[in-house]
Structure formats: C-alpha cells, structure tokens
Design a protein around this motif. Structure first.
Motif, PDB file in Angstrom:
ATOM      1  N   GLU A   1       4.928  41.514  84.289  1.00 18.80           N
ATOM      2  CA  GLU A   1       3.557  42.023  84.314  1.00 18.80           C
ATOM      3  C   GLU A   1       3.391  42.880  83.058  1.00 18.80           C
ATOM      4  OE1 GLU A   1       1.002  44.925  87.166  1.00 18.80           O
ATOM      5  OE2 GLU A   1       2.161  43.361  88.195  1.00 18.80           O
ATOM      6  N   ILE A   2       2.330  42.623  82.304  1.00 18.29           N
ATOM      7  CA  ILE A   2       2.093  43.404  81.084  1.00 18.29           C
ATOM      8  C   ILE A   2       0.713  44.063  81.168  1.00 18.29           C
ATOM      9  CG2 ILE A   2       3.577  41.858  79.733  1.00 18.29           C
ATOM     10  CD1 ILE A   2       0.964  40.760  78.442  1.00 18.29           C
ATOM     11  N   GLU A   3       0.418  44.949  80.218  1.00 17.08           N
ATOM     12  CA  GLU A   3      -0.877  45.647  80.261  1.00 17.08           C
ATOM     13  C   GLU A   3      -2.017  44.655  80.017  1.00 17.08           C
ATOM     14  OE1 GLU A   3       0.125  45.540  75.935  1.00 17.08           O
ATOM     15  OE2 GLU A   3       1.229  45.761  77.819  1.00 17.08           O
ATOM     16  N   GLN A   4      -3.115  44.860  80.745  1.00 14.16           N
ATOM     17  CA  GLN A   4      -4.263  43.955  80.644  1.00 14.16           C
ATOM     18  C   GLN A   4      -5.086  44.291  79.390  1.00 14.16           C
ATOM     19  OE1 GLN A   4      -5.819  41.236  80.719  1.00 14.16           O
ATOM     20  NE2 GLN A   4      -5.982  40.979  82.938  1.00 14.16           N
TER      21      GLN A   4
ATOM     22  N   GLN B   1      -0.408  39.475  85.239  1.00 18.46           N
ATOM     23  CA  GLN B   1       0.861  38.957  85.729  1.00 18.46           C
ATOM     24  C   GLN B   1       1.167  37.640  85.029  1.00 18.46           C
ATOM     25  OE1 GLN B   1       3.276  40.181  88.022  1.00 18.46           O
ATOM     26  NE2 GLN B   1       4.361  38.439  87.121  1.00 18.46           N
ATOM     27  N   CYS B   2       2.199  37.637  84.180  1.00 22.98           N
ATOM     28  CA  CYS B   2       2.612  36.413  83.502  1.00 22.98           C
ATOM     29  C   CYS B   2       3.625  35.681  84.383  1.00 22.98           C
ATOM     30  CB  CYS B   2       3.174  36.756  82.122  1.00 22.98           C
ATOM     31  SG  CYS B   2       1.999  37.688  81.108  1.00 22.98           S
TER      32      CYS B   2
ATOM     33  N   ASP C   1       3.849  31.620  78.017  1.00 22.42           N
ATOM     34  CA  ASP C   1       3.008  32.795  78.318  1.00 22.42           C
ATOM     35  C   ASP C   1       2.328  33.269  77.031  1.00 22.42           C
ATOM     36  OD1 ASP C   1       3.884  32.849  80.986  1.00 22.42           O
ATOM     37  OD2 ASP C   1       5.502  34.265  80.559  1.00 22.42           O
ATOM     38  N   LEU C   2       3.090  33.259  75.932  1.00 20.84           N
ATOM     39  CA  LEU C   2       2.550  33.735  74.652  1.00 20.84           C
ATOM     40  C   LEU C   2       1.420  32.835  74.152  1.00 20.84           C
ATOM     41  CD1 LEU C   2       5.933  34.792  73.012  1.00 20.84           C
ATOM     42  CD2 LEU C   2       4.080  36.336  73.689  1.00 20.84           C
TER      43      LEU C   2
ATOM     44  N   LEU D   1       5.683  39.742  71.490  1.00 25.16           N
ATOM     45  CA  LEU D   1       7.062  39.281  71.344  1.00 25.16           C
ATOM     46  C   LEU D   1       7.976  40.451  70.965  1.00 25.16           C
ATOM     47  CD1 LEU D   1       9.084  36.845  71.077  1.00 25.16           C
ATOM     48  CD2 LEU D   1       8.471  36.800  68.663  1.00 25.16           C
ATOM     49  N   GLU D   2       7.529  41.255  69.982  1.00 28.23           N
ATOM     50  CA  GLU D   2       8.337  42.397  69.540  1.00 28.23           C
ATOM     51  C   GLU D   2       8.494  43.411  70.668  1.00 28.23           C
ATOM     52  OE1 GLU D   2       6.972  44.116  65.837  1.00 28.23           O
ATOM     53  OE2 GLU D   2       6.676  42.129  64.961  1.00 28.23           O
ATOM     54  N   ARG D   3       7.454  43.568  71.484  1.00 27.31           N
ATOM     55  CA  ARG D   3       7.497  44.583  72.541  1.00 27.31           C
ATOM     56  C   ARG D   3       8.308  44.131  73.755  1.00 27.31           C
ATOM     57  NH1 ARG D   3       2.436  47.813  75.350  1.00 27.31           N
ATOM     58  NH2 ARG D   3       3.719  48.980  76.794  1.00 27.31           N
ATOM     59  N   TYR D   4       8.090  42.890  74.208  1.00 24.20           N
ATOM     60  CA  TYR D   4       8.677  42.450  75.473  1.00 24.20           C
ATOM     61  C   TYR D   4       9.820  41.455  75.330  1.00 24.20           C
ATOM     62  CZ  TYR D   4       4.631  44.633  77.661  1.00 24.20           C
ATOM     63  OH  TYR D   4       3.684  45.540  78.086  1.00 24.20           O
ATOM     64  N   GLY D   5       9.939  40.829  74.152  1.00 20.41           N
ATOM     65  CA  GLY D   5      10.966  39.804  73.975  1.00 20.41           C
ATOM     66  C   GLY D   5      10.607  38.520  74.703  1.00 20.41           C
ATOM     67  N   GLN D   6      11.428  37.474  74.459  1.00 19.34           N
ATOM     68  CA  GLN D   6      11.211  36.192  75.150  1.00 19.34           C
ATOM     69  C   GLN D   6      12.481  35.827  75.899  1.00 19.34           C
ATOM     70  OE1 GLN D   6      10.637  32.849  72.381  1.00 19.34           O
ATOM     71  NE2 GLN D   6      11.557  34.057  70.731  1.00 19.34           N
ATOM     72  N   GLY D   7      12.311  35.227  77.050  1.00 16.18           N
ATOM     73  CA  GLY D   7      13.483  34.862  77.841  1.00 16.18           C
ATOM     74  C   GLY D   7      13.099  34.425  79.237  1.00 16.18           C
TER      75      GLY D   7
END
Length: 367
Positions: A6-9, A1-2, A59-60, A82-88
């Motif tokens: 939430e992204i894959e662990q 959880q960022c 987070d990155l 970044l390419e997968r989820y983007g930033q914002g």
C-alpha cells in the motif's frame, strides 16, 4: 493498494485503460486519457532479485499512467516510486516465486522513452526519431538521457565499471552469464528491430499488428505452456484536437485475435465481457499466496479459446472464422482512419460504445 504494497495516494489520477493479468493490481500495458502509453517487460540484471514483496513492474505501469500527464511525467512517477519502494515479489500466479526487474516503453503524442531498471537503479533514453523496441534484456548503451543519481557510483563500488571511459548501462548491468530465456530474447530483439527497419518511414497501426503476430521471430509465442497474452497498438496523433485510438485484443495469440479500437470519451460503456471474475477467497490475496488456483478467464477469453479449438479441429471452418475476424478488424482500422482524417465525425455516444460494440460483434462470430 497495489499488488503487494500500500502506498500513498495521489490527489488526482487520470482515467486509464489497462491490459492486465487478472490476479494483480497493475498492468502489462495501457494508456491514459492524456494520450500516454506505457508497457513493460521482464529483465534479469546483476542487481539481486528482491523476493520480498515490493512494487511489481506492472504496478509501476499503472501508477505511471494514473499519475503522469505526459510520457516524461509517467517516467518521473515510476522512477521516484522505484527509488522509494523498490521492486520485488512474484510476478506469476504460482507457488514458486518468479521474480524479475523491468524495462518500459513510454510514449505520448510528442515524446517517447525507454526506461530500464536494475533493482532500484535505472537509466532512461529519450527516442527522438525512428522506431525502438525492447525484448527482455537491457538495451540502453551510452545514450543515456536521464539516470539514477547513484547509478555510476553503484557500478564502480561493485567492480562492474572502472570509472574510466564510456559508461554503457546495458554492458555494465547485464548478467555475465545470461539465463537461457534472455539468450532467446536477443534473437527476438534483433528480429523486432529488423521488422521495424523494413517499414522505416511508413510504420502504420497495421504494420505493428503484423509484427506482433510474427511467429518466426518469436514475438508472437504460441508454444506449449506459454502463449503471448493480450496485445495492444496505439495511434497517437500529434494534433491534440484529434483523439488517440488504442487497439486491444483482450485475448491471447494476436495472430488469431481481433484488435478492437478504444477511444477515451465521457460516458464510456463498461465492457463486462472482458473483465475477469473476482473471488471472495482469492488465492493471490491470502497468505501464503497461490496455494490454489481459480479460473480467471473472462467471457470473451472463454469463447475465443473455444473458437481456437474449433480452428484447430476443422481447418475449413477455422479459416472462415479467421476471415470474418479479420474483416471486423479491418472495419475498426478504416473507422479510425476516417475519424483521424476528419471524413466522419462520430457522435460521442458512438465512441463511448465503440469497444463494447466490437467485443459484442466478435462474440457473435464465436456463437
């Protein structure tokens, strides 16, 4: 959880030490147990800002440190996510969103990189010698070592680049009309570059600490409504048998803070004095966010702030306190030199207690 997503662990993560705004999950800067260091800064580009909640640059930073065993690996982790989820999403704990893209410095014992982003697009430059700084603006020109596969096509399709001649990431993706904060950053970037140039060939931890404390350049900000927060300097010996030493202030305004050493060893003692309190009804986690505010200052921060007020009210006592703090920092720097030169071999337990001991010594001065 960022912070927002939430992204894959990952199967395995590295131990990390982080300097972070207390309300979010990521970090502004930090290091991992492989000697990788990452820090980030905000930047505004021609790519539209994503107010929709995605990954924050902070987070990155943390994800790169947790998942990258080298600076290059951390860079690959950051760019893939970044390419997968983007930033914002908002980067500030306030009801009005404050959104930006990010630039990063990444270093380990053997390599250093600058990574700059615009939305999901990015360019990276490997730094092979000398020194390099970043300061709230794009700074990678045509010396690109790696880039997003669709970077040039994106620039061409938006009419920002003709497709002929040299491709400069900074020129193509920077805003034509810079916001005032980026105009101010230009002078700060040049001043940082010049301060580093003056010490070329003999840059030490003390050199970097003095640059981070430089008020004339605007690198150390102590203005109404905005103050340079935590600061960090890391020493990364090329010899893998020697430990990396990371110095953190854990308090704002480095010109009146102590850089305290931290070394990764087994059994590190927790340092509750620099951990911010947690809140069951946290306004950063409730939707809509940031509708109320809470006091997130940790114990060292509170005492340091009280000491700063004293310094301002009673110049003489303030000066005395500052000299005591400088002496504490000097001891930490001398201890690091002895450790890296092999003139002393501290026990593992001593290194495990090192940061805690320094924080406790600093707090004693404040009381």
């Amino acid at each position: 959880q960022c912070t927002y997503l939430e992204i894959e662990q990952a199967e395995r993560t590295h131990a990390v030490v982080l300097s972070r705004p207390a309300w979010l999950w990521g970090a502004e800067m930090g290091a991992n147990d492989c000697g990788v260091c990452v820090g980030n800064e905000g930047v505004w580009t021609r790519e539209p800002l994503g107010e929709a909640e995605a990954l924050l640059g902070m987070d990155l930073v943390r994800l790169g440190l947790e998942r990258g065993g080298s600076a290059r690996e951390a860079l690959e982790v950051i760019t893939a996510l970044l390419e997968r989820y983007g930033q914002g999403g908002s980067c500030k704990e306030e009801p009005v969103p404050f959104v930006y893209h990010n630039t990063f410095l990444l270093a380990d014992r053997a390599e250093a990189w600058v990574l700059e982003t615009a939305g999901r697009y990015w360019a990276a430059q490997r730094i092979r010698e000398g020194s390099r700084n970043i300061s709230n603006q794009l700074s990678i020109g045509s010396e690109i070592t790696a880039e997003h596969p669709g970077l040039r096509e994106r620039a061409r399709s938006r009419g920002w680049w003709s497709g002929d001649g040299e491709f400069s990431f900074a020129e193509v993706f920077s805003l034509e009309k810079q916001p005032p904060r980026m105009e101010a950053a230009k002078a700060r970037f040049q001043a940082g570059k010049e301060l580093l140039r003056q010490h070329a060939g003999h840059i030490t931890a003390e050199t970097l600490m003095s640059i981070l404390r430089d008020k004339d350049s605007g690198i150390c900000v102590d203005a109404e409504g905005f103050r340079t927060a935590g600061s960090m300097v890391s020493v990364l010996p090329r010899d893998p048998a020697l430990p990396c030493v990371h110095f953190f202030t854990a308090t704002p305004d480095p010109s009146r803070s102590v850089f305290k050493p931290f070394v990764f060893v087994a059994g590190i003692k927790p340092v509750p004095q620099v951990r911010s309190p947690s809140f069951p009804q946290d306004p950063a986690k409730q939707i809509p966010r940031f509708q109320s505010s809470v006091d997130r200052r940790h114990e060292l921060y509170r005492r340091h702030q009280a000491a700063l007020e004293l310094m301002e009210q009673d110049r003489e006592r303030g000066q005395k306190l500052l000299e005591m703090l400088q002496e504490l920092e000097k001891q930490g720097l001398e201890g690091m030199k002895e450790l890296l030169e092999g003139t002393v071999t501290p026990r593992q337990e001593e290194l495990a207690d090192l940061f805690l001991d320094c924080v406790e010594a600093e707090m004693k001065f404040y009381t």
